[in-house]
Design a protein around this motif. Structure first.
Motif, PDB file in Angstrom:
ATOM      1  N   TYR A 258       0.665  -1.339  -0.282  1.00 44.33           N
ATOM      2  CA  TYR A 258       0.204   0.308   0.173  1.00 44.33           C
ATOM      3  C   TYR A 258       0.875   1.230   0.048  1.00 44.33           C
ATOM      4  O   TYR A 258       1.230   2.139   1.048  1.00 44.33           O
ATOM      5  N   PRO A 259       0.949   1.827  -0.633  1.00 47.30           N
ATOM      6  CA  PRO A 259       2.316   2.281  -1.078  1.00 47.30           C
ATOM      7  C   PRO A 259       1.446   3.858  -0.694  1.00 47.30           C
ATOM      8  O   PRO A 259      -0.186   4.328  -0.455  1.00 47.30           O
ATOM      9  N   VAL A 260       2.223   5.347  -0.345  1.00 44.77           N
ATOM     10  CA  VAL A 260       1.637   6.124   0.343  1.00 44.77           C
ATOM     11  C   VAL A 260       0.727   7.165  -0.510  1.00 44.77           C
ATOM     12  O   VAL A 260      -0.521   7.592  -0.327  1.00 44.77           O
ATOM     13  N   THR A 261       1.318   7.201  -1.881  1.00 45.74           N
ATOM     14  CA  THR A 261       0.384   7.367  -3.037  1.00 45.74           C
ATOM     15  C   THR A 261      -0.953   6.632  -3.449  1.00 45.74           C
ATOM     16  O   THR A 261      -1.750   7.622  -4.263  1.00 45.74           O
ATOM     17  N   GLY A 262      -1.043   5.890  -3.243  1.00 45.63           N
ATOM     18  CA  GLY A 262      -2.189   4.939  -3.245  1.00 45.63           C
ATOM     19  C   GLY A 262      -3.847   5.621  -2.990  1.00 45.63           C
ATOM     20  O   GLY A 262      -3.650   6.510  -2.508  1.00 45.63           O
ATOM     21  N   ARG A 263      -4.293   4.329  -3.125  1.00 46.06           N
ATOM     22  CA  ARG A 263      -5.871   4.576  -3.028  1.00 46.06           C
ATOM     23  C   ARG A 263      -6.184   5.195  -1.625  1.00 46.06           C
ATOM     24  O   ARG A 263      -5.768   3.649  -0.544  1.00 46.06           O
ATOM     25  N   ARG A 264      -6.746   5.971  -1.152  1.00 48.22           N
ATOM     26  CA  ARG A 264      -7.398   6.236   0.198  1.00 48.22           C
ATOM     27  C   ARG A 264      -8.459   6.185   0.605  1.00 48.22           C
ATOM     28  O   ARG A 264      -9.447   7.286   0.704  1.00 48.22           O
ATOM     29  N   ASP A 265      -9.474   5.356   0.870  1.00 45.78           N
ATOM     30  CA  ASP A 265     -11.168   5.093   0.517  1.00 45.78           C
ATOM     31  C   ASP A 265     -11.177   5.446   1.917  1.00 45.78           C
ATOM     32  O   ASP A 265     -12.597   5.119   1.766  1.00 45.78           O
ATOM     33  N   ILE A 266     -10.614   5.336   2.709  1.00 47.29           N
ATOM     34  CA  ILE A 266     -11.257   5.366   4.294  1.00 47.29           C
ATOM     35  C   ILE A 266     -10.640   6.680   4.750  1.00 47.29           C
ATOM     36  O   ILE A 266     -10.132   7.473   4.374  1.00 47.29           O
ATOM     37  N   PHE A 267     -11.836   7.939   5.102  1.00 45.48           N
ATOM     38  CA  PHE A 267     -11.768   9.411   5.032  1.00 45.48           C
ATOM     39  C   PHE A 267     -11.502   9.047   6.587  1.00 45.48           C
ATOM     40  O   PHE A 267     -10.676  10.148   6.858  1.00 45.48           O
ATOM     41  N   ARG A 308     -13.286  -1.108  17.365  1.00 47.44           N
ATOM     42  CA  ARG A 308     -13.029  -1.577  18.783  1.00 47.44           C
ATOM     43  C   ARG A 308     -11.836  -2.322  19.029  1.00 47.44           C
ATOM     44  O   ARG A 308     -11.552  -2.853  20.803  1.00 47.44           O
ATOM     45  N   GLN A 309     -12.375  -3.895  18.401  1.00 46.48           N
ATOM     46  CA  GLN A 309     -11.166  -5.185  18.149  1.00 46.48           C
ATOM     47  C   GLN A 309     -10.160  -4.927  17.914  1.00 46.48           C
ATOM     48  O   GLN A 309      -9.941  -3.587  17.082  1.00 46.48           O
ATOM     49  N   ARG A 310      -9.034  -5.917  18.001  1.00 45.55           N
ATOM     50  CA  ARG A 310      -7.969  -5.563  17.762  1.00 45.55           C
ATOM     51  C   ARG A 310      -7.941  -6.609  16.850  1.00 45.55           C
ATOM     52  O   ARG A 310      -9.016  -7.526  15.739  1.00 45.55           O
ATOM     53  N   PHE A 311      -6.888  -5.853  15.508  1.00 46.63           N
ATOM     54  CA  PHE A 311      -6.871  -6.944  14.298  1.00 46.63           C
ATOM     55  C   PHE A 311      -5.139  -6.632  13.430  1.00 46.63           C
ATOM     56  O   PHE A 311      -4.272  -5.717  13.707  1.00 46.63           O
ATOM     57  N   ALA A 312      -4.926  -7.721  13.276  1.00 50.54           N
ATOM     58  CA  ALA A 312      -2.936  -7.988  13.482  1.00 50.54           C
ATOM     59  C   ALA A 312      -2.518  -7.270  12.128  1.00 50.54           C
ATOM     60  O   ALA A 312      -2.067  -6.629  12.036  1.00 50.54           O
ATOM     61  N   GLY A 313      -3.678  -6.735  10.857  1.00 51.56           N
ATOM     62  CA  GLY A 313      -3.421  -6.141   9.797  1.00 51.56           C
ATOM     63  C   GLY A 313      -3.941  -4.935   9.405  1.00 51.56           C
ATOM     64  O   GLY A 313      -4.228  -4.413   8.672  1.00 51.56           O
ATOM     65  N   TYR A 314      -4.167  -3.936  10.518  1.00 51.28           N
ATOM     66  CA  TYR A 314      -4.580  -2.945  11.227  1.00 51.28           C
ATOM     67  C   TYR A 314      -3.299  -1.441  10.216  1.00 51.28           C
ATOM     68  O   TYR A 314      -4.266  -0.646   9.793  1.00 51.28           O
ATOM     69  N   GLN A 315      -2.442  -2.776   9.967  1.00 54.47           N
ATOM     70  CA  GLN A 315      -1.734  -1.273   9.196  1.00 54.47           C
ATOM     71  C   GLN A 315      -1.953  -0.929   8.031  1.00 54.47           C
ATOM     72  O   GLN A 315      -1.584   0.221   7.778  1.00 54.47           O
ATOM     73  N   SER A 316      -2.788  -1.940   7.180  1.00 55.25           N
ATOM     74  CA  SER A 316      -3.725  -2.109   6.089  1.00 55.25           C
ATOM     75  C   SER A 316      -4.737  -0.364   5.819  1.00 55.25           C
ATOM     76  O   SER A 316      -4.858  -0.114   5.278  1.00 55.25           O
ATOM     77  N   GLU A 317      -5.195  -0.525   7.272  1.00 57.23           N
ATOM     78  CA  GLU A 317      -6.640  -0.065   7.427  1.00 57.23           C
ATOM     79  C   GLU A 317      -5.283   1.208   7.304  1.00 57.23           C
ATOM     80  O   GLU A 317      -6.127   2.850   7.018  1.00 57.23           O
ATOM     81  N   ILE A 318      -4.525   1.662   7.883  1.00 58.84           N
ATOM     82  CA  ILE A 318      -4.474   3.391   8.420  1.00 58.84           C
ATOM     83  C   ILE A 318      -3.302   4.072   6.879  1.00 58.84           C
ATOM     84  O   ILE A 318      -3.724   4.288   6.620  1.00 58.84           O
ATOM     85  N   ALA A 319      -3.061   1.906   6.064  1.00 63.30           N
ATOM     86  CA  ALA A 319      -2.350   3.653   5.107  1.00 63.30           C
ATOM     87  C   ALA A 319      -4.006   3.404   3.715  1.00 63.30           C
ATOM     88  O   ALA A 319      -3.460   4.325   2.741  1.00 63.30           O
ATOM     89  N   ARG A 320      -4.417   3.193   4.229  1.00 62.01           N
ATOM     90  CA  ARG A 320      -5.920   3.042   3.419  1.00 62.01           C
ATOM     91  C   ARG A 320      -6.483   4.466   3.372  1.00 62.01           C
ATOM     92  O   ARG A 320      -7.445   4.827   2.880  1.00 62.01           O
ATOM     93  N   SER A 321      -6.291   5.368   5.122  1.00 59.69           N
ATOM     94  CA  SER A 321      -7.207   6.109   5.193  1.00 59.69           C
ATOM     95  C   SER A 321      -6.025   7.487   4.714  1.00 59.69           C
ATOM     96  O   SER A 321      -5.273   7.495   5.139  1.00 59.69           O
ATOM     97  N   LYS A 322      -7.054   8.240   4.669  1.00 61.84           N
ATOM     98  CA  LYS A 322      -6.904  10.166   4.412  1.00 61.84           C
ATOM     99  C   LYS A 322      -6.631  10.142   6.402  1.00 61.84           C
ATOM    100  O   LYS A 322      -5.727  11.492   6.416  1.00 61.84           O
ATOM    101  N   PHE A 323      -7.255  10.177   7.578  1.00 59.45           N
ATOM    102  CA  PHE A 323      -6.810  10.521   8.373  1.00 59.45           C
ATOM    103  C   PHE A 323      -7.287   9.831   9.518  1.00 59.45           C
ATOM    104  O   PHE A 323      -8.240   9.111   9.036  1.00 59.45           O
ATOM    105  N   CYS A 324      -6.164   9.814  10.229  1.00 65.45           N
ATOM    106  CA  CYS A 324      -6.322   9.034  11.259  1.00 65.45           C
ATOM    107  C   CYS A 324      -5.942   9.583  12.409  1.00 65.45           C
ATOM    108  O   CYS A 324      -5.290  10.400  13.094  1.00 65.45           O
TER     109      CYS A 324
END
Length: 442
Positions: A258-267, A308-324
């Motif tokens: 998930y490169p930084v310039t990729g699609r970010r579909d989570i607001f 609210r639950q843990r998820f091992a692959g949460y970094q992929s969610e960050i990489a898809r988000s505009k604001f964290c």
């Protein structure tokens, strides 16, 4: 008359001979003296074979020191050495109970959010640029104690009740074995306190404030994740605010997919502890109820991806988000701050008065948003306004690779990485160096 002249000539020759002898002795006296002394010691050496080992050991020792000094001087002349002002750091070799035993008992010790204490230690051990093996050449002394690796069997979190006595024992050890602590009263000694309230060594702020910084550390330098812009007992010590530890290899693996310039579909994204009914712990509520307010206000807002639950692959969610979202927990700082920056998601800092790491390397005002804890109800409108106006500009600044690099601890040290930033901060404190002050006094 002839006799007189002959006598005068004889006297003149005699004077010339005497002058020549005096001139010869005067000119070559030091060489004669050197030869005599050398001959004396050489004959003594031959007559006393037991001195052989002592002299050879001394010669070898000083030869090693001289060779080491020449090698280190070459690094001083390199660009790295110049950037760090030729600074040298000596790393104490402590008994294993202070560090490596903790690591061997649980591998999480080297990878969890408090693991900067391990990463900095390893990075210094492998550095040819700043590390010196001769403590007499050191500007600073690093004391490698791992206090955050005592994981609770109940919840898996680090328990740090042992931290103060372990640190105190380490100080007793170095002060009794070598003269450098006593020489400066610890002013040129460096420690890491990478947990909630840093050098106060407690997870709850009221207890941390009551305990304060241990007396034996108050004259030293502490690298700590905790930092606020207002007066606080847990930073009443010379300190450098450092980022929490995020494994660089995990960030790089995520960025490959998930490169930084990729699609970010989570607001707007947040995954973590958000209590529906926050518990009163010693008169305090977790996150000052900020996370609870976020959940209640935006839990059903389709723009917000809150979990609210843990998820091992949460970094992929960050990489898809505009604001964290990076709200405070018990302490103001959060590992999400580093992960957001490293993965190109604009961090939204909700922690009043937080002091952020490495401001000279990370342009926080240009890569992040700061929202007051009391303005959480307006968070949606704030983010919508930024998205419609200057989000692209913020992302351009955020996606600069040097910014990401500044917050990650690499081993070995890379120029510009988090350990490098620590060393740059220390190079601004060389007035604490006994070596530098000694040179200046001479």
């Amino acid at each position: 008359m002839r006799r007189l002249l002959h006598g005068t000539r004889n006297n003149r020759n005699s004077d010339n001979n005497g002058g020549f002898f005096f001139f010869f002795c005067h000119r070559y006296f030091k060489w004669i003296l050197w030869f005599s002394i050398s001959f004396y010691f050489f004959s003594s050496f031959l007559n006393n074979p037991t001195s052989t080992s002592l002299i050879s050991r001394t010669t070898v020792y000083h030869t090693k020191l001289a060779s080491r000094a020449l090698i280190e001087q070459s690094f001083v002349n390199s660009s790295h050495g110049l950037l760090l002002k030729g600074m040298k750091v000596y790393v104490y070799e402590l008994p294993s109970k202070y560090n490596s035993d903790w690591l061997s008992s649980n591998q999480r010790c080297g990878s969890h959010l408090f693991a900067s204490e391990v990463a900095i230690h390893w990075a210094l051990l492998r550095s040819d640029v700043v590390r010196t093996l001769d403590p007499w050449l050191a500007d600073f002394f690093f004391v490698p104690v791992y206090v955050s690796c005592n994981f609770s069997a109940v919840n898996g979190f680090p328990a740090i009740g042992h931290a103060r006595p372990l640190m105190a024992a380490a100080v007793d050890h170095v002060s009794s074995q070598l003269p450098f602590w006593n020489r400066s009263r610890g002013a040129d000694h460096v420690f890491v306190a990478s947990h909630d309230f840093g050098s106060c060594f407690h997870t709850l702020e009221d207890v941390a404030i009551a305990d304060g910084v241990p007396e034996f550390l108050r004259n030293s330098i502490v690298l700590q994740t905790f930092g606020v812009t207002h007066k606080h007992p847990c930073q009443e010590v010379e300190n450098v605010v450092i980022p929490p530890y995020i494994p660089p290899e995990s960030v790089r693996a995520t960025l490959e997919k998930y490169p930084v310039t990729g699609r970010r579909d989570i607001f707007a994204f947040f995954r973590g502890k958000m209590e529906l009914h926050p518990k009163n712990v010693s008169g305090r509520f977790y996150s000052k109820r900020v996370r609870t307010d976020i959940w209640r206000k935006y839990g059903h807002d389709r723009r917000f991806y809150l979990r609210r639950q843990r998820f091992a692959g949460y970094q992929s969610e960050i990489a898809r988000s505009k604001f964290c979202l990076c709200p405070l927990g018990w302490a103001p700082w959060s590992p999400r701050l580093v992960e957001s920056v490293a993965l190109g998601c604009v961090p939204v800092i909700i922690a009043d008065g937080i002091r952020l790491p490495f401001p000279s390397a990370v342009p926080w005002a240009e890569i992040s948003l700061t929202v007051a804890e009391n303005d959480v109800d307006s968070l949606g409108d704030i983010l919508a306004h930024v998205a419609a106006t200057n989000l692209t500009s913020i992302q351009r600044n955020l996606w600069d690779p040097s910014v990401r690099k500044s917050l990650l601890f690499d081993v070995p040290i890379l120029e510009g990485d988090a350990t490098w930033q620590v060393l740059k901060a220390l190079s601004q404190m060389l007035d604490r160096s006994h070596k530098k002050s000694s040179v200046f006094i001479r």
